[in-house]
Write a protein that holds these residues in place. Structure first.
Motif, short mmCIF file in Angstrom:
data_model
loop_
_atom_site.label_atom_id
_atom_site.label_comp_id
_atom_site.label_asym_id
_atom_site.label_seq_id
_atom_site.Cartn_x
_atom_site.Cartn_y
_atom_site.Cartn_z
N ALA A 1 0.85 -1.18 0.00
CA ALA A 1 0.00 0.00 0.00
C ALA A 1 0.88 1.24 0.00
CB ALA A 1 -0.92 0.00 1.22
N ALA A 2 0.43 2.28 -0.68
CA ALA A 2 1.28 3.44 -0.93
C ALA A 2 0.91 4.62 -0.06
CB ALA A 2 1.17 3.84 -2.40
N VAL A 3 1.94 5.29 0.43
CA VAL A 3 1.80 6.59 1.05
C VAL A 3 2.52 7.58 0.15
CG1 VAL A 3 2.31 8.04 3.04
CG2 VAL A 3 1.72 5.62 3.37
N VAL A 4 1.80 8.56 -0.40
CA VAL A 4 2.39 9.56 -1.27
C VAL A 4 2.42 10.88 -0.52
CG1 VAL A 4 2.17 10.77 -3.46
CG2 VAL A 4 1.52 8.36 -3.30
N SER A 5 3.61 11.49 -0.47
CA SER A 5 3.76 12.73 0.29
C SER A 5 4.65 13.70 -0.47
CB SER A 5 4.36 12.44 1.67
OG SER A 5 5.61 11.79 1.54
N ASN B 1 -4.03 -1.68 -5.64
CA ASN B 1 -3.18 -0.77 -4.86
C ASN B 1 -2.26 0.08 -5.72
OD1 ASN B 1 -4.36 -1.89 -2.62
ND2 ASN B 1 -2.44 -2.37 -1.59
N THR B 2 -2.27 -0.12 -7.03
CA THR B 2 -1.42 0.67 -7.92
C THR B 2 -1.73 2.16 -7.78
OG1 THR B 2 -1.22 -1.12 -9.52
CG2 THR B 2 -0.79 1.09 -10.32
N HIS B 3 -0.68 2.98 -7.76
CA HIS B 3 -0.86 4.43 -7.71
C HIS B 3 -0.47 5.02 -9.07
CE1 HIS B 3 -1.77 7.85 -5.08
NE2 HIS B 3 -1.07 8.53 -5.97
N PHE B 4 -1.30 5.92 -9.58
CA PHE B 4 -1.10 6.52 -10.89
C PHE B 4 -0.57 7.94 -10.72
CE2 PHE B 4 -4.13 3.16 -11.36
CZ PHE B 4 -3.91 2.62 -12.62
N PHE B 5 0.46 8.28 -11.52
CA PHE B 5 1.03 9.62 -11.53
C PHE B 5 0.83 10.22 -12.91
CE2 PHE B 5 3.09 7.50 -8.05
CZ PHE B 5 3.25 8.48 -7.09
N ARG C 1 7.10 13.93 -5.78
CA ARG C 1 6.46 13.29 -4.64
C ARG C 1 7.29 12.08 -4.20
NH1 ARG C 1 4.25 17.33 -4.85
NH2 ARG C 1 2.02 17.84 -4.78
N ASP C 2 7.35 11.90 -2.87
CA ASP C 2 7.93 10.69 -2.32
C ASP C 2 6.82 9.65 -2.20
OD1 ASP C 2 10.44 11.83 -2.06
OD2 ASP C 2 10.03 12.56 -0.03
N ILE C 3 7.13 8.42 -2.54
CA ILE C 3 6.17 7.34 -2.37
C ILE C 3 6.80 6.29 -1.47
CG2 ILE C 3 6.91 6.30 -4.58
CD1 ILE C 3 4.05 5.16 -4.82
N HIS C 4 6.05 5.92 -0.45
CA HIS C 4 6.50 4.91 0.52
C HIS C 4 5.56 3.72 0.41
CE1 HIS C 4 8.17 3.47 4.41
NE2 HIS C 4 6.96 2.97 4.55
N VAL D 1 -3.08 4.25 1.32
CA VAL D 1 -2.91 4.45 2.75
C VAL D 1 -2.44 5.88 2.99
CG1 VAL D 1 -1.64 3.72 4.78
CG2 VAL D 1 -2.31 2.03 3.10
N THR D 2 -3.13 6.63 3.81
CA THR D 2 -2.67 7.96 4.16
C THR D 2 -1.72 7.88 5.34
OG1 THR D 2 -4.42 8.38 5.76
CG2 THR D 2 -4.92 8.83 3.46
#
Length: 412
Positions: free
Chosen positions: A12-16, A176-180, A206-209, A225-226
């Motif tokens: 799960a991704a946290v994007v910040s 769970n894939t995150h799109f940019f 953006r950093d992705i964790h 995931v936030t």
């Protein structure tokens, strides 16, 4: 293999906001690529020449009627296609890039990150399934064959780079894939039922964790995931860190005849596991006038301005271990050059962006322009020779479905 069932761990991704976004040019704050009315974007350089859709269509029709147009021969064999072999786990010490046709690359980073660029898994790059450019080379695999996709990066909205059926299928297989995406494209994804999307302007990062989840039962329903959510880690699984940057390029965007440049286009950087790549997506380098047949537009007597953004990228965000650089869809030059690089442009982009190695993209899949389908790699060799750059091992092309691995300064 089925990607939905065999992924070794659910992430799960946290994007910040990026803490390592790198330098930004002084003029970035002026946002000169934004239209003043706030309703679109433009290429803010002398290296670009605007041509309306109507003007391009008229010029292409006239070429056909006058007999000047070339119809590329797609009779097999053309570009070899092989079935890709993806890594069975996330454990790898190398940077590994697999060409899946046109601008689509699947990149496996040391440390485990898996990124898919500009995926289009349809036979036609068109809003219609029954008309429009059709593949002359087969798709090397199905989306179901890709074991895991952490991030999908989209360069712009043209149909050979952004496909609605492909995007919705990825969401189904990899929730769970995150799109940019570049600025203005997020709304299209939301309307398509995709909520894990981050849109960025040029020079934003953006950093992705990515944190390993214990089971699918513990995954959030939207796959995101936030920072306030609790992440349950799988024993032995490693968290994955990456920085993704949106960078300039010289191009256009549209999904219909009525929305040209309503959304932004971009190149991208991705850094993870100690490796950094640059994805050119789709870009021009210079705007070339119509010249007599056979005349070299790089002759010193011609002084066509080139796009300064690539040197900015190289100086401020480079060097890159690998560049994925477009080399096709460039003929006729006086029509296509503002938005599509030819191999001579591509080699200059390679040098400007300070890529240590590169692979050619944006060719070998659909007939979009008039050059012969196998011409881009031939011209690439000539362009490299003119710069005294080795023909092999530095800026290469490969078979569709082929993987190239990069351990250090030298390719394996």
């Amino acid at each position: 293999m089925s990607s939905a069932s065999t992924s070794t761990a659910l992430y799960a991704a946290v994007v910040s906001s990026s803490q390592m976004m790198g330098a930004v040019p002084e003029d970035a704050k002026d946002r000169t690529h934004h239209l003043k009315d706030g309703k679109g974007f433009r290429n803010p350089w002398d290296s670009y020449r605007e041509m309306s859709v109507t003007a391009i269509m008229k010029a292409m029709i006239w070429r056909h009627l006058s007999g000047k147009a070339n119809k590329p021969d797609t009779t097999p064999p053309t570009v070899p296609v092989r079935k890709p072999a993806f890594l069975p786990t996330r454990e790898t010490s190398t940077l590994r890039a697999t060409w899946l046709g046109h601008a689509c690359y699947y990149v496996e980073f040391p440390g485990g990150l898996r990124v898919l660029f500009d995926p289009v898994f349809e036979s036609r790059c068109s809003p219609f399934s029954f008309m429009g450019p059709k593949r002359y080379t087969e798709m090397p695999c199905k989306l179901e064959d890709i074991p895991c996709i952490d991030a999908v990066i989209i360069s712009h909205s043209h149909y050979d780079h952004l496909s609605h059926p492909t995007i919705t299928k990825i969401k189904e297989l990899h929730p769970n894939t995150h799109f940019f995406v570049p600025l203005g494209n997020k709304q299209w994804f939301l309307k398509s039922g995709v909520e894990n999307v981050t849109e960025l302007d040029w020079w934003e990062s953006r950093d992705i964790h990515l944190s390993a989840m214990q089971s699918k039962d513990k995954a959030p329903s939207d796959g995101h995931v936030t920072q306030d959510d609790k992440v349950i880690k799988t024993g032995g699984s490693k968290d994955i860190q990456a920085t993704i940057g949106c960078l300039p390029c010289q191009h256009t965007s549209a999904r219909t005849p009525f929305d040209k440049n309503h959304t932004l286009w971009a190149s991208w950087s991705v850094e993870s596991g100690g490796k950094r790549i640059w994805f050119g997506g789709d870009t021009g380098y210079r705007a070339v006038d119509e010249l007599p047949a056979g005349e070299d537009d790089y002759d010193p007597k011609h002084k066509f301005p080139h796009c300064p953004a690539f040197k900015q990228i190289g100086n401020l965000r480079g060097p890159f271990d690998l560049g994925l650089i477009p080399i096709g869809a460039y003929d006729p030059r006086y029509i296509m050059s503002p938005m599509h690089a030819n191999p001579f442009d591509s080699v200059n982009i390679f040098v400007d962006t300070r890529c240590k190695r590169a692979l050619g993209i944006h060719w070998g899949t659909w007939v979009l322009t008039e050059e012969e389908v196998l011409e881009p790699p031939k011209l690439l060799k000539k362009a490299l020779a003119q710069k005294s750059i080795p023909e092999e091992g530095v800026f290469d092309v490969c078979d569709i479905g082929e993987s190239r691995e990069y351990r250090g300064p030298e390719p394996l």
